[in-house]
Motif scaffolding. Structure first.
Motif, PDB file in Angstrom:
ATOM      1  N   VAL A  86       0.831  -1.204   0.000  1.00  0.00           N
ATOM      2  CA  VAL A  86       0.000   0.000   0.000  1.00  0.00           C
ATOM      3  C   VAL A  86       0.872   1.263   0.000  1.00  0.00           C
ATOM      4  O   VAL A  86       0.629   2.204  -0.751  1.00  0.00           O
ATOM      5  CB  VAL A  86      -0.951   0.018   1.215  1.00  0.00           C
ATOM      6  CG1 VAL A  86      -1.746   1.322   1.257  1.00  0.00           C
ATOM      7  CG2 VAL A  86      -1.880  -1.183   1.172  1.00  0.00           C
ATOM      8  N   ARG A  87       1.900   1.267   0.831  1.00  0.00           N
ATOM      9  CA  ARG A  87       2.768   2.438   0.921  1.00  0.00           C
ATOM     10  C   ARG A  87       3.603   2.599  -0.350  1.00  0.00           C
ATOM     11  O   ARG A  87       4.173   1.644  -0.865  1.00  0.00           O
ATOM     12  CB  ARG A  87       3.709   2.331   2.115  1.00  0.00           C
ATOM     13  CG  ARG A  87       3.045   2.375   3.477  1.00  0.00           C
ATOM     14  CD  ARG A  87       4.112   2.437   4.562  1.00  0.00           C
ATOM     15  NE  ARG A  87       3.542   2.459   5.897  1.00  0.00           N
ATOM     16  CZ  ARG A  87       3.387   1.380   6.662  1.00  0.00           C
ATOM     17  NH1 ARG A  87       3.773   0.190   6.194  1.00  0.00           N
ATOM     18  NH2 ARG A  87       2.868   1.472   7.867  1.00  0.00           N
ATOM     19  N   THR A  88       3.685   3.836  -0.822  1.00  0.00           N
ATOM     20  CA  THR A  88       4.567   4.178  -1.928  1.00  0.00           C
ATOM     21  C   THR A  88       5.968   4.459  -1.384  1.00  0.00           C
ATOM     22  O   THR A  88       6.152   4.590  -0.162  1.00  0.00           O
ATOM     23  CB  THR A  88       4.058   5.428  -2.655  1.00  0.00           C
ATOM     24  OG1 THR A  88       4.087   6.529  -1.719  1.00  0.00           O
ATOM     25  CG2 THR A  88       2.630   5.244  -3.167  1.00  0.00           C
ATOM     26  N   PRO A  89       6.969   4.587  -2.255  1.00  0.00           N
ATOM     27  CA  PRO A  89       8.292   4.960  -1.756  1.00  0.00           C
ATOM     28  C   PRO A  89       8.278   6.253  -0.947  1.00  0.00           C
ATOM     29  O   PRO A  89       8.976   6.366   0.069  1.00  0.00           O
ATOM     30  CB  PRO A  89       9.121   5.095  -3.040  1.00  0.00           C
ATOM     31  CG  PRO A  89       8.484   4.136  -3.988  1.00  0.00           C
ATOM     32  CD  PRO A  89       7.013   4.236  -3.696  1.00  0.00           C
ATOM     33  N   ALA A  90       7.491   7.238  -1.390  1.00  0.00           N
ATOM     34  CA  ALA A  90       7.436   8.494  -0.651  1.00  0.00           C
ATOM     35  C   ALA A  90       6.839   8.298   0.736  1.00  0.00           C
ATOM     36  O   ALA A  90       7.321   8.861   1.725  1.00  0.00           O
ATOM     37  CB  ALA A  90       6.629   9.531  -1.431  1.00  0.00           C
ATOM     38  N   ALA A  91       5.788   7.485   0.833  1.00  0.00           N
ATOM     39  CA  ALA A  91       5.171   7.233   2.134  1.00  0.00           C
ATOM     40  C   ALA A  91       6.147   6.510   3.058  1.00  0.00           C
ATOM     41  O   ALA A  91       6.191   6.777   4.265  1.00  0.00           O
ATOM     42  CB  ALA A  91       3.895   6.412   1.962  1.00  0.00           C
ATOM     43  N   ILE A  92       6.944   5.604   2.499  1.00  0.00           N
ATOM     44  CA  ILE A  92       7.946   4.910   3.303  1.00  0.00           C
ATOM     45  C   ILE A  92       9.011   5.885   3.772  1.00  0.00           C
ATOM     46  O   ILE A  92       9.470   5.822   4.922  1.00  0.00           O
ATOM     47  CB  ILE A  92       8.547   3.746   2.495  1.00  0.00           C
ATOM     48  CG1 ILE A  92       7.486   2.656   2.281  1.00  0.00           C
ATOM     49  CG2 ILE A  92       9.779   3.176   3.199  1.00  0.00           C
ATOM     50  CD1 ILE A  92       7.937   1.523   1.383  1.00  0.00           C
ATOM     51  N   ALA A  93       9.409   6.803   2.893  1.00  0.00           N
ATOM     52  CA  ALA A  93      10.409   7.805   3.273  1.00  0.00           C
ATOM     53  C   ALA A  93       9.913   8.638   4.441  1.00  0.00           C
ATOM     54  O   ALA A  93      10.655   8.913   5.397  1.00  0.00           O
ATOM     55  CB  ALA A  93      10.732   8.695   2.080  1.00  0.00           C
ATOM     56  N   TRP A  94       8.645   9.048   4.404  1.00  0.00           N
ATOM     57  CA  TRP A  94       8.078   9.830   5.503  1.00  0.00           C
ATOM     58  C   TRP A  94       8.052   9.016   6.792  1.00  0.00           C
ATOM     59  O   TRP A  94       8.372   9.527   7.868  1.00  0.00           O
ATOM     60  CB  TRP A  94       6.669  10.292   5.128  1.00  0.00           C
ATOM     61  CG  TRP A  94       6.643  11.497   4.245  1.00  0.00           C
ATOM     62  CD1 TRP A  94       6.954  11.547   2.921  1.00  0.00           C
ATOM     63  CD2 TRP A  94       6.287  12.823   4.618  1.00  0.00           C
ATOM     64  NE1 TRP A  94       6.812  12.829   2.446  1.00  0.00           N
ATOM     65  CE2 TRP A  94       6.398  13.620   3.462  1.00  0.00           C
ATOM     66  CE3 TRP A  94       5.870  13.396   5.813  1.00  0.00           C
ATOM     67  CZ2 TRP A  94       6.115  14.995   3.485  1.00  0.00           C
ATOM     68  CZ3 TRP A  94       5.578  14.766   5.840  1.00  0.00           C
ATOM     69  CH2 TRP A  94       5.711  15.536   4.674  1.00  0.00           C
ATOM     70  N   ALA A  95       7.652   7.744   6.671  1.00  0.00           N
ATOM     71  CA  ALA A  95       7.540   6.911   7.871  1.00  0.00           C
ATOM     72  C   ALA A  95       8.899   6.658   8.516  1.00  0.00           C
ATOM     73  O   ALA A  95       9.006   6.603   9.744  1.00  0.00           O
ATOM     74  CB  ALA A  95       6.865   5.588   7.513  1.00  0.00           C
ATOM     75  N   LEU A  96       9.933   6.503   7.684  1.00  0.00           N
ATOM     76  CA  LEU A  96      11.273   6.230   8.199  1.00  0.00           C
ATOM     77  C   LEU A  96      12.061   7.491   8.506  1.00  0.00           C
ATOM     78  O   LEU A  96      13.127   7.414   9.143  1.00  0.00           O
ATOM     79  CB  LEU A  96      12.054   5.373   7.186  1.00  0.00           C
ATOM     80  CG  LEU A  96      11.535   3.958   6.944  1.00  0.00           C
ATOM     81  CD1 LEU A  96      12.342   3.286   5.835  1.00  0.00           C
ATOM     82  CD2 LEU A  96      11.595   3.132   8.223  1.00  0.00           C
ATOM     83  N   GLY A  97      11.575   8.652   8.063  1.00  0.00           N
ATOM     84  CA  GLY A  97      12.314   9.891   8.259  1.00  0.00           C
ATOM     85  C   GLY A  97      13.565   9.948   7.409  1.00  0.00           C
ATOM     86  O   GLY A  97      14.599  10.462   7.852  1.00  0.00           O
ATOM     87  N   ARG A  98      13.478   9.434   6.184  1.00  0.00           N
ATOM     88  CA  ARG A  98      14.612   9.427   5.269  1.00  0.00           C
ATOM     89  C   ARG A  98      14.325  10.324   4.070  1.00  0.00           C
ATOM     90  O   ARG A  98      13.170  10.523   3.698  1.00  0.00           O
ATOM     91  CB  ARG A  98      14.877   8.007   4.747  1.00  0.00           C
ATOM     92  CG  ARG A  98      15.333   7.018   5.783  1.00  0.00           C
ATOM     93  CD  ARG A  98      15.569   5.663   5.125  1.00  0.00           C
ATOM     94  NE  ARG A  98      15.955   4.649   6.075  1.00  0.00           N
ATOM     95  CZ  ARG A  98      16.137   3.376   5.746  1.00  0.00           C
ATOM     96  NH1 ARG A  98      15.963   2.983   4.491  1.00  0.00           N
ATOM     97  NH2 ARG A  98      16.498   2.499   6.668  1.00  0.00           N
ATOM     98  N   PRO A  99      15.361  10.837   3.409  1.00  0.00           N
ATOM     99  CA  PRO A  99      15.137  11.596   2.174  1.00  0.00           C
ATOM    100  C   PRO A  99      14.409  10.738   1.152  1.00  0.00           C
ATOM    101  O   PRO A  99      14.683   9.542   0.996  1.00  0.00           O
ATOM    102  CB  PRO A  99      16.551  11.947   1.707  1.00  0.00           C
ATOM    103  CG  PRO A  99      17.375  11.947   2.957  1.00  0.00           C
ATOM    104  CD  PRO A  99      16.781  10.850   3.810  1.00  0.00           C
ATOM    105  N   ALA A 100      13.470  11.346   0.422  1.00  0.00           N
ATOM    106  CA  ALA A 100      12.656  10.598  -0.531  1.00  0.00           C
ATOM    107  C   ALA A 100      13.489  10.076  -1.693  1.00  0.00           C
ATOM    108  O   ALA A 100      13.250   8.967  -2.174  1.00  0.00           O
ATOM    109  CB  ALA A 100      11.512  11.469  -1.041  1.00  0.00           C
ATOM    110  N   PHE A 101      14.459  10.872  -2.168  1.00  0.00           N
ATOM    111  CA  PHE A 101      15.253  10.402  -3.299  1.00  0.00           C
ATOM    112  C   PHE A 101      16.014   9.138  -2.949  1.00  0.00           C
ATOM    113  O   PHE A 101      16.064   8.180  -3.724  1.00  0.00           O
ATOM    114  CB  PHE A 101      16.228  11.472  -3.783  1.00  0.00           C
ATOM    115  CG  PHE A 101      17.225  10.927  -4.777  1.00  0.00           C
ATOM    116  CD1 PHE A 101      16.855  10.718  -6.094  1.00  0.00           C
ATOM    117  CD2 PHE A 101      18.509  10.579  -4.376  1.00  0.00           C
ATOM    118  CE1 PHE A 101      17.745  10.169  -7.013  1.00  0.00           C
ATOM    119  CE2 PHE A 101      19.405  10.038  -5.288  1.00  0.00           C
ATOM    120  CZ  PHE A 101      19.033   9.840  -6.607  1.00  0.00           C
TER     121      PHE A 101
END
Length: 274
Positions: free
Chosen positions: A194-209
Motif C-alpha cells: 500500500v505504501r509508496t516509496p514516498a510514504a515509506i520515506a516519511w515513515a522512516l524519516g529518510r530523504p525521498a530520493f
C-alpha cells in the motif's frame, strides 16, 4: 590548432529550469513555485526547497530522534515569524551548526529533485517571499541543476523503470541465498503493498530520493515488483503520505503569499550510509 587536433565541443545541455537560470542571473529573491514543489531564492541562490513528495527538514530531524518534536515546535513558535528557525536551533544548543547544515542541504536537494521534475506544470515566481527556516547555507542554482540531473541519471542507471517510484512497494520472495542491507531490510519491513516509496520515506524519516534509489535497487534485484504501467494519479508519488502536524497560520500565509566542494561534502555524508 587544426581540425584534426581541435578539442571536442561539449554537447549543449538544456537547463532543468530556464526560469531558475534566469532568476539566478538576475540575483532575484523570492519563491519559485511549481506543481511539485517550491524553491526559495535569495540574491539568485537557492536557500531552501520544499515538496509534498519529500519529507521536510522537520521530519528528517524528528522522526529519527535527533530532535524531539517539542524542540522543533518551540523553534517554530519562538523564531518562525522572524524567519530564524535555523539560527534558533543552533543558538539554543538543540543541534550543531554543521549537523543542521548537512540536514538542511539534504532536505533542499531532496525537495528540489521533485520540484524540478519534468512536466511539473507552469512555473511562477513570487518576488520578495522568504522562508521561515531562515539562512542556513545558500546553494548556487547551477549546483541544484547539476545535482538534479545527476540524480535522474543515477536512478535510470540503477533500474530504468520510473513506474516503481510512485507505485505501492510490493515485496517479492528473495531467491535462495539472496541478502539485503540493513537499510533495505528496514524499507522492506514498511513495504505492505500500500505504501509508496514516498510514504515509506516519511515513515522512516529518510530523504525521498534515497528511498527511491533503494526501491529501484530492490526492483533491479527482483525483491520488489516493477509495475508494467505508471499508476494513475500524481507523478510525484506521495500517495499514502501521513498528514503533517498543523503549523501556525502565518506559515501557511507565507507559503501561499504571492509576495562543488560543498556538494561533494553533502553527497558523501548522505550516501555514506546507503
Amino acid at each position: 590548432m587544426n581540425a584534426d587536433t581541435a578539442a571536442p565541443v561539449a554537447p549543449h545541455v538544456s537547463p532543468v529550469s530556464p526560469m531558475l537560470v534566469r532568476l539566478a542571473d538576475e540575483r532575484a529573491t523570492g519563491a519559485l513555485l511549481r506543481d511539485h514543489g517550491t524553491l526559495y531564492l535569495a540574491e539568485g541562490r537557492v536557500v531552501h526547497a520544499e515538496s509534498p513528495a519529500a519529507p521536510g527538514i522537520d521530519i528528517l530531524l524528528t522522526t529519527g530522534g535527533r530532535l524531539p518534536r517539542e524542540g522543533w515546535q518551540r523553534a517554530i513558535d519562538e523564531a518562525g515569524a522572524r524567519r530564524e528557525v535555523g539560527r534558533f536551533l543552533v543558538d539554543s544548543g538543540r543541534i550543531g551548526g554543521g549537523e543542521l547544515e548537512i540536514c538542511h542541504l539534504g532536505a533542499l536537494y531532496d525537495a528540489a529533485f521533485f520540484a524540478l521534475a519534468p512536466g511539473s506544470g507552469p512555473t511562477r515566481f513570487r518576488y520578495g517571499v522568504g522562508h521561515w527556516i531562515g539562512p542556513v547555507r545558500p546553494v548556487p542554482a547551477a549546483a541544484v541543476e547539476r545535482e538534479t540531473l545527476r540524480r535522474r541519471e543515477l536512478l535510470d542507471q540503477v533500474w530504468p523503470y520510473p513506474a516503481v517510484d510512485s507505485a505501492p512497494v510490493v515485496p517479492r520472495t528473495p531467491a535462495p541465498g539472496q541478502s539485503v542491507t540493513r537499510r533495505q531490510r528496514a524499507l522492506l519491513e514498511m513495504a505492505d503493498g500500500v505504501r509508496t516509496p514516498a510514504a515509506i520515506a516519511w515513515a522512516l524519516g529518510r530523504p525521498a530520493f534515497h528511498t527511491l534509489l533503494e526501491v529501484r535497487r530492490l526492483a533491479a534485484a527482483g525483491l520488489v515488483d516493477t509495475p508494467p504501467d505508471p499508476p494513475s494519479g500524481s507523478h510525484s508519488g506521495h500517495g499514502g503520505r501521513p498528514v503533517r502536524p498543523a503549523l501556525p497560520a502565518w506559515i501557511a500565509e507565507v507559503s501561499a503569499d504571492p509576495d562543488i566542494a560543498l556538494l561533494r561534502r553533502l553527497r558523501d555524508a548522505l550516501e555514506a550510509n546507503l
